[in-house]
Design a protein around this motif. Sequence first.
Motif, mmCIF file in Angstrom:
data_model
loop_
_atom_site.group_PDB
_atom_site.id
_atom_site.type_symbol
_atom_site.label_atom_id
_atom_site.label_comp_id
_atom_site.label_asym_id
_atom_site.label_seq_id
_atom_site.Cartn_x
_atom_site.Cartn_y
_atom_site.Cartn_z
ATOM 1 N N ALA A 310 -13.632 -24.483 20.277
ATOM 2 C CA ALA A 310 -13.780 -25.764 21.112
ATOM 3 C C ALA A 310 -14.574 -26.127 21.273
ATOM 4 O O ALA A 310 -16.239 -26.358 19.892
ATOM 5 N N SER A 311 -16.066 -26.452 21.739
ATOM 6 C CA SER A 311 -17.353 -27.407 21.953
ATOM 7 C C SER A 311 -18.137 -25.636 21.383
ATOM 8 O O SER A 311 -19.003 -25.069 21.116
ATOM 9 N N TYR A 312 -16.995 -24.640 21.748
ATOM 10 C CA TYR A 312 -17.692 -22.753 21.750
ATOM 11 C C TYR A 312 -16.696 -22.364 20.199
ATOM 12 O O TYR A 312 -15.577 -22.590 19.953
ATOM 13 N N SER A 313 -17.256 -20.838 19.627
ATOM 14 C CA SER A 313 -16.417 -20.455 18.880
ATOM 15 C C SER A 313 -16.129 -19.221 19.336
ATOM 16 O O SER A 313 -16.917 -18.070 19.772
ATOM 17 N N ASP A 314 -14.558 -18.312 19.440
ATOM 18 C CA ASP A 314 -15.142 -17.344 19.893
ATOM 19 C C ASP A 314 -14.347 -16.589 18.286
ATOM 20 O O ASP A 314 -13.360 -17.233 17.742
ATOM 21 N N SER A 315 -14.267 -15.434 18.863
ATOM 22 C CA SER A 315 -13.907 -14.892 17.223
ATOM 23 C C SER A 315 -13.599 -12.869 18.344
ATOM 24 O O SER A 315 -14.637 -12.583 18.553
#
Length: 328
Positions: A310-315
């Motif tokens: 989204a505005s950030y990245s999750d992994s």
Amino acid sequence: MEIAMNGKKLILGLGFMVFLVNPGFSQVVTPSMDPTQSVLMPSAAGWREKPAAGFGYHEGSGTRDLHGEQIYQFDDSGMDANLAFKAGNVFIEMNASQKTTTVKLTAALDGHMNFQSDDGRLNIALAGNDFVTIGLGARSTDSLDYFDQVYDSESTNSLRTIGSISVKTMDMFYLGLGFERVKEQSSYAVDLTWNNLISGVAMHLGQPGGTQFRVEYSLALSESEENGLNGDEQESYHPATNINRLSAEIMFSGLLFSVVSEDIKMEVDMMENGDSIKEVSMTNTQGGVLWIPDNGLSIGFYFLANNAEASYSDSTSAFKVKVAYIFQ
């Protein structure tokens, strides 16, 4: 699994995003040969080969990056149980799962973070003449989540009523169609209702006790829905969403090798952490191996990986162990 704020409009559909990472990646038209995997569409349960009871436990960890910098680290764990049995030509399947996430929120930033999720399902399928199965199901989900400093601990509940049909042709090909009616309530926004339409195709070669191969592809679509302000409750909004699911399994000499994936895209128009976001996406993959005898104890393990943008990245990545008992 990103949910965010756009002015005073909150994007709902939490159950739609969060709980897709639970068991049942691709079992829309046909069931997995893994006895611990639940189905998403109830008619798929009508093709189960044998009754079974299964249990899974997973542990994982992940990070969140914003504008190139890591802002969060989190750990999660969870478990699920699945029971499938039949009486004559009626197939019944029940599944329950729970996941918890531990994270230290060190900054007051926008962006959804799930703390706990619970998922319960009941599916009933009726099989007719080894040609068609038709099913009805219900699914209840509960979630506790962080959005921002204002909405820092909010609960969401959704209830789905499901109907589906699966047709077998040429002894190896399957076609399926399903419909979900989703009703969602939360502690922070007005109630919201929307529909999901699911279709899929599958191929299953081989016979029980021998070498078998299964592949399935399905597509789930939902249109955007919104509900306006009501007193102190915020607007709610479910964006137009599409989900592509793909699974492949091969079994020989009692060993099952499985790979499944799903790709989720949501059309949005929102500001989050100073960025203009037009699309939220998530990719989930899972691969593993299990020992599956004709009857008795089955064990195995899976590796899981999830990525969200989204505005950030999750992994995130996780390791899951599975145990099941297959009945004669």
